[in-house]
Design an enzyme around this catalytic site. Structure first.
Site, short mmCIF file in Angstrom:
data_model
loop_
_atom_site.label_atom_id
_atom_site.label_comp_id
_atom_site.label_asym_id
_atom_site.label_seq_id
_atom_site.Cartn_x
_atom_site.Cartn_y
_atom_site.Cartn_z
N ASN A 159 -20.84 -59.88 -11.77
CA ASN A 159 -21.19 -59.07 -12.94
C ASN A 159 -20.53 -59.66 -14.19
O ASN A 159 -19.42 -60.20 -14.14
CB ASN A 159 -20.85 -57.59 -12.75
CG ASN A 159 -19.41 -57.32 -12.35
OD1 ASN A 159 -18.77 -58.12 -11.70
ND2 ASN A 159 -18.91 -56.16 -12.76
N GLU A 189 -19.81 -58.49 -18.02
CA GLU A 189 -19.85 -57.39 -18.99
C GLU A 189 -19.80 -57.91 -20.42
O GLU A 189 -19.66 -59.11 -20.66
CB GLU A 189 -18.69 -56.42 -18.69
CG GLU A 189 -18.84 -55.81 -17.30
CD GLU A 189 -17.79 -54.78 -16.94
OE1 GLU A 189 -16.78 -54.65 -17.67
OE2 GLU A 189 -17.99 -54.09 -15.92
N CYS A 204 -25.51 -56.95 -13.99
CA CYS A 204 -24.96 -56.80 -12.64
C CYS A 204 -24.99 -58.13 -11.87
O CYS A 204 -25.82 -59.01 -12.14
CB CYS A 204 -25.80 -55.80 -11.84
SG CYS A 204 -25.68 -54.10 -12.41
N GLU A 256 -25.96 -58.74 -8.82
CA GLU A 256 -27.19 -59.00 -8.03
C GLU A 256 -28.26 -59.64 -8.90
O GLU A 256 -28.94 -60.58 -8.48
CB GLU A 256 -27.74 -57.68 -7.47
CG GLU A 256 -26.80 -56.95 -6.52
CD GLU A 256 -25.91 -55.92 -7.22
OE1 GLU A 256 -25.40 -56.21 -8.33
OE2 GLU A 256 -25.72 -54.85 -6.64
N1 THU Z 1 -22.41 -53.45 -11.14
C1 THU Z 1 -22.97 -54.51 -10.48
O1 THU Z 1 -22.65 -55.68 -10.75
N2 THU Z 1 -23.88 -54.24 -9.51
C2 THU Z 1 -24.29 -53.00 -9.17
O2 THU Z 1 -25.22 -52.86 -8.39
C3 THU Z 1 -23.60 -51.83 -9.70
C4 THU Z 1 -22.74 -52.07 -10.88
C5 THU Z 1 -21.45 -53.73 -12.21
C6 THU Z 1 -21.96 -53.40 -13.59
C7 THU Z 1 -20.66 -53.20 -14.34
O3 THU Z 1 -20.19 -54.46 -14.78
C8 THU Z 1 -19.70 -52.65 -13.29
O4 THU Z 1 -20.29 -52.96 -12.03
C9 THU Z 1 -19.46 -51.17 -13.40
O5 THU Z 1 -20.65 -50.46 -13.43
#
Ligand code: THU
Length: 138
Positions: free
Chosen positions: A46, A48, A57, A59
């Site tokens: 992920n 941000e 995210c 995935e």
């Molecule tokens: N996040 C993911 O990378 N994959 C998911 O399926 C759920 C959430 C990340 C997004 C964000 O950077 C952090 O987790 C908190 O939501």
């Protein structure tokens, strides 16, 4: 069904990719590892952003990376978090576009927590056939 996937290797790749997460705001690091039909594993983490919705995210980073590398046939995906978190709805929809039946391996810092599938995570889904594309569009 998962005969061509080394699940332990895929989970390890997701756990390793998790270490590369850029998650200074949530502190919730996620790693993903996609088993491609050509035998390669493509990873994502992920990423941000100070403008929160601009983040992505793990995935989707993995899937978009793979597609941009010319790979769009996938055998499975592993997702690693600190507590076995499950893929979000947007990522489920993106998985569904390319691999509606692929297995999804959910892991934590220790290892595999549970095995599921895109179809199980996103039942009654909207897909290309609803727009007149692909199998089932007739
Ligand atoms: N996040 C993911 O990378 N994959 C998911 O399926 C759920 C959430 C990340 C997004 C964000 O950077 C952090 O987790 C908190 O939501």
């Amino acid at each position: 069904m998962d005969a061509n996937i080394d699940i332990a290797l895929l989970v390890a790749a997701a756990q390793q990719a998790r270490g590369l997460a850029y998650a200074p705001y949530s502190g919730y690091q996620v790693g993903a590892a996609l088993a491609c039909a050509d035998g390669e594993i493509v990873t994502g983490c992920n990423i941000e952003n100070a403008s929160f919705p601009a983040g992505c995210c793990a995935e989707r980073v993995a899937i978009f990376r793979a597609v941009a590398m010319g790979k769009s046939a996938f055998l499975g995906i592993a997702v690693a978090t600190r507590n076995g978190g499950s893929p979000c709805g947007i990522c489920r929809q993106v998985m569904r576009e390319f691999a509606p039946d692929m297995p999804v391996f959910i892991a934590d810092e220790v290892g595999l927590v549970r095995s599921t599938s895109v179809a199980e995570l996103l039942p009654d889904s909207f897909g290309p056939e609803h727009l007149g594309y692909g199998a089932g569009s007739e």
